[in-house]
Design an enzyme around this catalytic site. Sequence first.
Site, PDB file in Angstrom:
ATOM      1  N   ARG A 129       0.858  -1.180   0.000  1.00  0.00           N
ATOM      2  CA  ARG A 129       0.000   0.000   0.000  1.00  0.00           C
ATOM      3  C   ARG A 129       0.896   1.232   0.000  1.00  0.00           C
ATOM      4  O   ARG A 129       1.859   1.308   0.774  1.00  0.00           O
ATOM      5  CB  ARG A 129      -0.882  -0.014   1.249  1.00  0.00           C
TER       6      ARG A 129
ATOM      7  N   LEU B  85       2.130   4.860   0.838  1.00  0.00           N
ATOM      8  CA  LEU B  85       1.968   5.694   2.025  1.00  0.00           C
ATOM      9  C   LEU B  85       1.604   7.115   1.599  1.00  0.00           C
ATOM     10  O   LEU B  85       2.124   7.623   0.607  1.00  0.00           O
ATOM     11  CB  LEU B  85       3.260   5.736   2.840  1.00  0.00           C
TER      12      LEU B  85
ATOM     13  N   HIS C  84      12.310  -3.823  -1.903  1.00  0.00           N
ATOM     14  CA  HIS C  84      11.673  -3.983  -3.215  1.00  0.00           C
ATOM     15  C   HIS C  84      12.408  -5.100  -3.966  1.00  0.00           C
ATOM     16  O   HIS C  84      13.643  -5.122  -3.980  1.00  0.00           O
ATOM     17  CB  HIS C  84      11.743  -2.672  -3.996  1.00  0.00           C
TER      18      HIS C  84
ATOM     19  N   GLU D  98       8.102  10.374  -0.675  1.00  0.00           N
ATOM     20  CA  GLU D  98       6.709  10.495  -1.145  1.00  0.00           C
ATOM     21  C   GLU D  98       6.494   9.787  -2.471  1.00  0.00           C
ATOM     22  O   GLU D  98       5.350   9.624  -2.906  1.00  0.00           O
ATOM     23  CB  GLU D  98       6.281  11.958  -1.343  1.00  0.00           C
TER      24      GLU D  98
HETATM   25  C1  GAR Z   1       8.727  -9.429  -1.036  1.00  0.00           C
HETATM   26  O1  GAR Z   1       9.230 -10.030  -2.184  1.00  0.00           O
HETATM   27  C2  GAR Z   1       8.934  -7.934  -1.110  1.00  0.00           C
HETATM   28  O2  GAR Z   1      10.122  -7.552  -1.714  1.00  0.00           O
HETATM   29  C3  GAR Z   1       7.742  -7.519  -1.918  1.00  0.00           C
HETATM   30  O3  GAR Z   1       6.681  -8.294  -1.429  1.00  0.00           O
HETATM   31  C4  GAR Z   1       7.194  -9.544  -0.986  1.00  0.00           C
HETATM   32  C5  GAR Z   1       6.691  -9.787   0.420  1.00  0.00           C
HETATM   33  O4  GAR Z   1       7.029 -11.079   0.834  1.00  0.00           O
HETATM   34  N1  GAR Z   1       7.482  -6.114  -1.803  1.00  0.00           N
HETATM   35  C6  GAR Z   1       7.135  -5.336  -2.828  1.00  0.00           C
HETATM   36  O5  GAR Z   1       6.945  -5.767  -3.945  1.00  0.00           O
HETATM   37  C7  GAR Z   1       6.957  -3.881  -2.463  1.00  0.00           C
HETATM   38  N2  GAR Z   1       6.970  -3.070  -3.670  1.00  0.00           N
HETATM   39  P1  GAR Z   1       6.967 -11.461   2.358  1.00  0.00           P
HETATM   40  O6  GAR Z   1       5.550 -11.102   2.847  1.00  0.00           O
HETATM   41  O7  GAR Z   1       7.203 -12.931   2.384  1.00  0.00           O
HETATM   42  O8  GAR Z   1       8.028 -10.664   3.096  1.00  0.00           O
END
Ligand code: GAR
Length: 206
Positions: free
Chosen positions: A93, A95, A111, A144
Amino acid sequence: MKPVRLGVLLSGRGSNFLAIAESIRTGKLTGAEIAVVIANVADAGGIESAQKLGLPTIVLVSKGRKRAEHDAEVIAALKQHDVDLVILAGYMRLLSPEFVAAFPNKILNIHPALLPAFPGLDGQTQAFEYGAKIAGCTVHFVDEHLDHGTIILQRAVPVLDTDDAHTLAERILVEEHLAYSEAIGRVVSGEYTTVGRRYVRRDAAK
Ligand code: GAR
């Protein structure tokens, strides 16, 4: 010295959160403790894992809520738990600017791509489908803009000819689990500073 209190925000299975909790438990990550784990999705698996570890948990469902209102509740919960550093661990989400302003330079995100390439959703699949030969993950401060703040560290993962998006994502996740604790350790140590967009060791800053 008083440990830095982490407030973990997540939306899903929470494997990054668990890796951080394990790093703290084993003493790999020192000077930090998890103050609270907050999910914006009712059935986020990470919440159950946090409960099993005996950590304080809160679910604040964001679906159908105005961003500013929901964020205000999350900010209040983080403040109630005396959180110093906010850790976005698969928090799907955006911010609000108010949220970012409430914790200036105190919000980290992971990321699953080498930013500034492939921001947004499903960075691993984006990199795979683009045909990148090197993929990876990035831990950065949150500002941001989407997936944009100062980079703390990155870990690279080669894309193999035998990969599909799933196997690539699995290997990136292994590196994510190492990268996040290391990055938090750097921030908590206070031995780093920013020079423009660059995050560098204090003694190397020019
Ligand atoms: C992870 O791969 C993280 O890098 C990604 O969501 C996954 C969460 O996995 N985040 C994003 O894509 C943010 N833009 P997890 O719940 O097992 O930590």
